[in-house]
Design an enzyme around this catalytic site. Sequence first.
Site, mmCIF file in Angstrom:
data_model
loop_
_atom_site.group_PDB
_atom_site.id
_atom_site.type_symbol
_atom_site.label_atom_id
_atom_site.label_comp_id
_atom_site.label_asym_id
_atom_site.label_seq_id
_atom_site.Cartn_x
_atom_site.Cartn_y
_atom_site.Cartn_z
ATOM 1 N N TYR A 42 122.201 55.004 59.754
ATOM 2 C CA TYR A 42 121.133 55.340 58.806
ATOM 3 C C TYR A 42 119.914 54.457 59.059
ATOM 4 C CZ TYR A 42 118.582 55.519 54.366
ATOM 5 O OH TYR A 42 117.605 55.637 53.421
ATOM 6 N N CYS A 43 118.743 55.078 59.132
ATOM 7 C CA CYS A 43 117.471 54.368 59.292
ATOM 8 C C CYS A 43 117.531 53.479 60.541
ATOM 9 C CB CYS A 43 117.153 53.582 58.021
ATOM 10 S SG CYS A 43 115.487 52.881 57.948
ATOM 11 N N LEU A 44 117.204 52.190 60.426
ATOM 12 C CA LEU A 44 117.237 51.318 61.594
ATOM 13 C C LEU A 44 118.655 51.099 62.101
ATOM 14 C CD1 LEU A 44 114.513 48.671 60.713
ATOM 15 C CD2 LEU A 44 114.467 50.321 62.576
#
Length: 572
Positions: free
Chosen positions: A303-305
């Site tokens: 998720y995300c970074l």
Amino acid sequence: MTDATPTADVARAYHDLVDRGVRSLIGQATGGLAPAAFWSAVADWSMHLGTAPGKQMMLAEKALQAPAVVAARALSPTARTPVPTDRRFASELWDTPPFCVLRDSFMLTEDWWQAATTDVRGMSAGNEAALSFAVRQALDTVAPTNFAPLNPEVLARARDTQGASLVQGLMNLLAEAAGTPPGASGGMAPGVDLAATPGKVVARSHLAELIQYSPATETVHPEPILIVPAWIMKYYIMDLSAHNSMVRWLVGQGHTVFMVSWRNPGAEDRDLGMRDYLEQGPRMALDAIGAITGAQRIHAAGYCLGGTLLAIQAAAMARARDDRLASMTLLAAQVDFSEPGELSLFVSEAQVALLEDLMWQRGYLDGAQMAGAFTMLRSNDLVWSRLIHETMMGERMAQTDLMVWNADTTRMPYRMHSEYLRALFLENRLAHGKYRIDDKTLSLTNLELPIFAVGTERDHVAPWPSVYRIHHLTDADVTFVLTSGGHNAGIISEPGHRHRHYRMATTPHAARYQDHDAWAATAPVRDGSWWEGWSGWLKDRSAPRGAPPPMGRAAAGYDVLGDAPGTYVFQK
């Protein structure tokens, strides 16, 4: 001559120390924002607007027309307003004088500044975006909605409650100042109502704990799922309340789920970099999962970074011909940072240099500073709207699980934060095939495993067209999902959530490339949660179900170290 060089080095180090100290003080005074970036944008705008007499004439005409527009609107309340609708002024109370005059004057001022700071020929796109953002933030602070005597909704509520709303608003303000925000709930904490899916900590490094969740079905798919969250926040956005926990839902679908829970680093971790996070996060987790479950293939999601870090790990494994990954899922995660969205306003050479100097003194970036940047991107929702409802109208905004998670910030080590800002945001090395790990260059074109990528329609952190770029960076089959919602709520979109929809389509690696607009025009819209589409996709790439694996495996060196949610999640 031999003594001069050491002396020169010492002098240079001393001068650098002085410069860093001064810039660190500047960073503390400005909340981590670089004044040089703002004044560079102002200078760029001034020079190019100064050589655009036609643009100046247009702006002068708009300024001269504004009073007539405001007067016409005030004298004829049924006349159509010529400016865009702003939900801050949605109430009908704003349609009556003198409040309609305040509203229209403010909105026309916004419109004028928008015209003044955009489409200035010769001005760089980055400076234009930065200046427009700064002007918008400045105007938002003086909006008539923010002042009780000028806001008819605040006045009406005070009249209806005989002033009790103003008293309650003052009490809310005092509670906020004392560190107990209105609506705070003592029971909504990790391990209680949040991050409460049963499981065990089965591995631990200095930077991460690995949680294995207890099975909820008699049989499970043999391929476990590893979830890598972003290290800039706590992991439990994937395990919020029981009704919207992605982890709990996956376990209920017959999957064995493992989660990385990142440590909250301190000043002593200042020299830990991206390689350390890779080594002590995904790599540690994959080795542990294989040893505990005996699985030859593992589904991985980031998720995300955390998705960016997972993509780096997957590319490194592909280079080494390590085929343990059965698939890779990227949730609102970018691998190409050429269009990073509104966060680009906080990522420039001047901004990164100032952050580096600020972190150099402390050894880390304070989570409150990162949270402040995200708050500025949505200041109307997160600052001014809250100010109006809680401190002027005396309302108590109900605390939600997502709000609790959003306030539970983490720090980032000096070296790691500097490395990812420069290598990914500023230089975009991963997309350009220049990112190096273990002294070797990675290429996303080596990825041939099935990819499931999710973008959200209103993402201000990872805009979905940027997430979509995974299509032309790999030689893999890509199943792309575009779901309603934003960066957080769009991902946490459980089945049964009302008013949710998504688009989903698979592009084989041999198919002709189409841009994101063409894809969106042809991908069918489905009602409901994209989780259900993902579950079917995972099942199609998993073997038949069998008995669940053990919780940890002492014989392989992975003893159970404690109950979920572990210890790192509680570090403040």
